[in-house]
Write a protein that holds these residues in place. Structure first.
Motif, PDB file in Angstrom:
ATOM      1  N   ASP A 210      38.514 -42.728  66.439  1.00 48.59           N
ATOM      2  CA  ASP A 210      38.359 -41.324  66.039  1.00 48.59           C
ATOM      3  C   ASP A 210      37.933 -41.154  64.586  1.00 48.59           C
ATOM      4  N   GLN A 211      37.354 -42.189  63.985  1.00 45.42           N
ATOM      5  CA  GLN A 211      36.888 -42.154  62.602  1.00 45.42           C
ATOM      6  C   GLN A 211      37.985 -41.789  61.612  1.00 45.42           C
ATOM      7  N   ASP A 212      39.257 -42.041  62.009  1.00 49.80           N
ATOM      8  CA  ASP A 212      40.345 -41.855  61.041  1.00 49.80           C
ATOM      9  C   ASP A 212      41.258 -43.073  60.949  1.00 49.80           C
ATOM     10  N   HIS A 213      41.092 -44.051  61.852  1.00 52.43           N
ATOM     11  CA  HIS A 213      41.801 -45.321  61.766  1.00 52.43           C
ATOM     12  C   HIS A 213      40.791 -46.452  61.965  1.00 52.43           C
ATOM     13  N   ALA A 214      40.877 -47.481  61.143  1.00 55.03           N
ATOM     14  CA  ALA A 214      40.029 -48.661  61.306  1.00 55.03           C
ATOM     15  C   ALA A 214      40.903 -49.906  61.240  1.00 55.03           C
ATOM     16  N   MET A 215      40.641 -50.855  62.143  1.00 48.97           N
ATOM     17  CA  MET A 215      41.422 -52.094  62.185  1.00 48.97           C
ATOM     18  C   MET A 215      40.486 -53.290  62.025  1.00 48.97           C
ATOM     19  N   VAL A 216      40.830 -54.182  61.090  1.00 47.07           N
ATOM     20  CA  VAL A 216      40.102 -55.435  60.893  1.00 47.07           C
ATOM     21  C   VAL A 216      41.114 -56.570  60.861  1.00 47.07           C
ATOM     22  N   PRO A 217      40.676 -57.819  61.091  1.00 45.45           N
ATOM     23  CA  PRO A 217      41.618 -58.943  61.077  1.00 45.45           C
ATOM     24  C   PRO A 217      42.240 -59.152  59.696  1.00 45.45           C
ATOM     25  N   LEU A 218      43.458 -59.643  59.692  1.00 48.62           N
ATOM     26  CA  LEU A 218      44.128 -59.979  58.437  1.00 48.62           C
ATOM     27  C   LEU A 218      43.537 -61.232  57.833  1.00 48.62           C
ATOM     28  N   ALA A 219      43.029 -62.122  58.676  1.00 45.72           N
ATOM     29  CA  ALA A 219      42.400 -63.355  58.229  1.00 45.72           C
ATOM     30  C   ALA A 219      41.136 -63.578  59.028  1.00 45.72           C
ATOM     31  N   ASP A 220      40.243 -64.395  58.492  1.00 47.12           N
ATOM     32  CA  ASP A 220      38.980 -64.671  59.161  1.00 47.12           C
ATOM     33  C   ASP A 220      39.205 -65.725  60.243  1.00 47.12           C
ATOM     34  N   ALA A 221      39.843 -65.310  61.314  1.00 55.47           N
ATOM     35  CA  ALA A 221      40.133 -66.227  62.418  1.00 55.47           C
ATOM     36  C   ALA A 221      40.059 -65.449  63.712  1.00 55.47           C
ATOM     37  N   GLU A 222      39.754 -66.119  64.791  1.00 54.84           N
ATOM     38  CA  GLU A 222      39.613 -65.451  66.083  1.00 54.84           C
ATOM     39  C   GLU A 222      40.942 -65.301  66.811  1.00 54.84           C
ATOM     40  N   SER A 223      41.917 -66.144  66.485  1.00 53.90           N
ATOM     41  CA  SER A 223      43.189 -66.072  67.183  1.00 53.90           C
ATOM     42  C   SER A 223      44.312 -66.346  66.197  1.00 53.90           C
ATOM     43  N   GLY A 224      45.507 -65.876  66.541  1.00 57.62           N
ATOM     44  CA  GLY A 224      46.667 -66.119  65.696  1.00 57.62           C
ATOM     45  C   GLY A 224      46.684 -65.322  64.418  1.00 57.62           C
ATOM     46  N   SER A 225      45.856 -64.320  64.337  1.00 59.11           N
ATOM     47  CA  SER A 225      45.774 -63.525  63.109  1.00 59.11           C
ATOM     48  C   SER A 225      46.327 -62.130  63.358  1.00 59.11           C
ATOM     49  N   GLY A 226      46.975 -61.603  62.340  1.00 57.42           N
ATOM     50  CA  GLY A 226      47.390 -60.212  62.389  1.00 57.42           C
ATOM     51  C   GLY A 226      46.212 -59.316  62.070  1.00 57.42           C
ATOM     52  N   ALA A 227      46.512 -58.122  61.614  1.00 55.12           N
ATOM     53  CA  ALA A 227      45.435 -57.175  61.335  1.00 55.12           C
ATOM     54  C   ALA A 227      45.846 -56.211  60.244  1.00 55.12           C
ATOM     55  N   VAL A 228      44.867 -55.496  59.735  1.00 56.50           N
ATOM     56  CA  VAL A 228      45.085 -54.447  58.749  1.00 56.50           C
ATOM     57  C   VAL A 228      44.545 -53.149  59.334  1.00 56.50           C
ATOM     58  N   VAL A 229      45.369 -52.111  59.355  1.00 54.70           N
ATOM     59  CA  VAL A 229      44.939 -50.789  59.802  1.00 54.70           C
ATOM     60  C   VAL A 229      44.795 -49.908  58.574  1.00 54.70           C
TER      61      VAL A 229
END
Length: 330
Positions: A210-229
């Motif tokens: 909805d152009q008000d939340h964006a999520m990207v990985p916490l680390a440059d990894a495909e698995s086992g990584s958290g995220a930043v919202v």
């Protein structure tokens, strides 16, 4: 044939007919092509903007076609310049995003930033956010294959969103063609109302809700990584701009796998750019979402076409031929 250079089908037909019959006016062109004269005049306006026709020397307010050697060469040069500018914009967006993600590695929870330390937390939060989506969901999927369990879960939620009228736009890697379950899922999305495109490479995993939340990985990894919202309007707008740039240059799912004006596939073109930036075969494979064997097959084809004995020689010859732009080397 010429639509890859920006011509509509009607304009292309009119231009080719004018080359066959240089004295034909709009009425004769319309008769020859079996279309309305108004369509011919619209096509002439388009051709005039593209500088493929010019006013007749006879002074009768008609048009004459510019020779393909001159007109199409100029049009091709403009298209190449446009592509170079677009690639530079995308690369600048990638660099800005990489810097942003790097800076977020050490941040803690704040009013505009939510750090999710594990993959499980990230999946749960994404499910909550997407379930509440009411307007638009934009997604980058930078992996070739997705597990069957994840696809099944995603399909159920996607159906709910599509039934709700949410606009879903997803960019997958071109290489999902080699993973049947993921390809089938992307096709299902398209057939059920979502918009799906393919790109040779994708900068990062990303969801914008909805152009008000964006999520990207916490680390440059495909698995086992958290995220930043992130919910900061400026940050979300910047990530939306990155999505839009990549979306515009991606190919709609189901479109013909056409090669560009140099006869290069999207993967071959991107591999040349990755070479120019010093990527190894392994790194290039990760970016393209293909196996090392596929990278080496593409490399062999490119080296043969360029008649090159080394990557350095291939890069030099790609520059000479215009396959690479100077911006690709930065």
């Amino acid at each position: 044939m010429l639509q890859g250079l920006g011509l509509s089908g009607t304009a292309e037909s009119v231009y080719l007919q004018m080359l066959r019959d240089r004295d034909a006016g709009p009425d004769l062109l319309a008769a020859a092509l079996g279309i309305d004269e108004a369509q011919v005049r619209d096509a002439l306006d388009e051709l005039s903007r593209l500088m493929l026709v010019e006013e007749s020397w006879a002074g009768d307010e008609g048009f004459r076609p510019v020779s393909p050697e001159v007109g199409l060469a100029a049009l091709l040069a403009r298209e190449q310049a446009h592509v170079a500018r677009r690639n530079q914009e995308i690369e600048e967006g990638r660099v800005a995003l990489a810097r942003l993600v790097s800076e977020l590695q050490n941040v803690r929870r704040g009013p505009d930033v939510e750090v999710l330390g594990t993959a499980e937390e990230a999946r749960d939060r994404l499910t909550t956010l997407t379930a509440a989506c009411t307007h638009q969901l934009c997604t980058f999927v930078p992996t070739r294959a997705t597990s069957s369990r994840a696809l099944e879960s995603s399909r159920a939620l996607s159906q709910v969103l599509l039934d709700r009228g949410v606009r879903m736009r997803t960019v997958y890697l071109e290489s999902i063609r080699n993973d049947q379950p993921t390809w089938d899922h992307a096709t299902w999305l398209r057939n059920n109302g979502a918009e799906v495109r393919l790109a040779a490479t994708i900068p990062v995993r990303l969801q914008i809700i909805d152009q008000d939340h964006a999520m990207v990985p916490l680390a440059d990894a495909e698995s086992g990584s958290g995220a930043v919202v992130m919910t900061s309007p400026g940050v979300v707008a910047a990530l939306m701009a990155l999505f839009t740039q990549t979306w515009r240059s991606a190919t709609p799912l189901g479109a013909d796998r056409r090669r560009d004006h140099d006869g290069l596939s999207v993967q071959e073109r991107e591999l040349l750019r990755l070479w120019a930036k010093g990527a190894t075969d392994e790194a290039a494979g990760r970016r393209l979402g293909v196996s090392l064997r596929t990278v080496r097959r593409l490399s062999s084809v490119l080296m043969e076409r360029l008649d090159a004995g080394s990557r350095f020689q291939a890069g030099a010859r790609a520059l000479e031929r215009g396959w690479l732009a100077p911006a690709d080397l930065s």
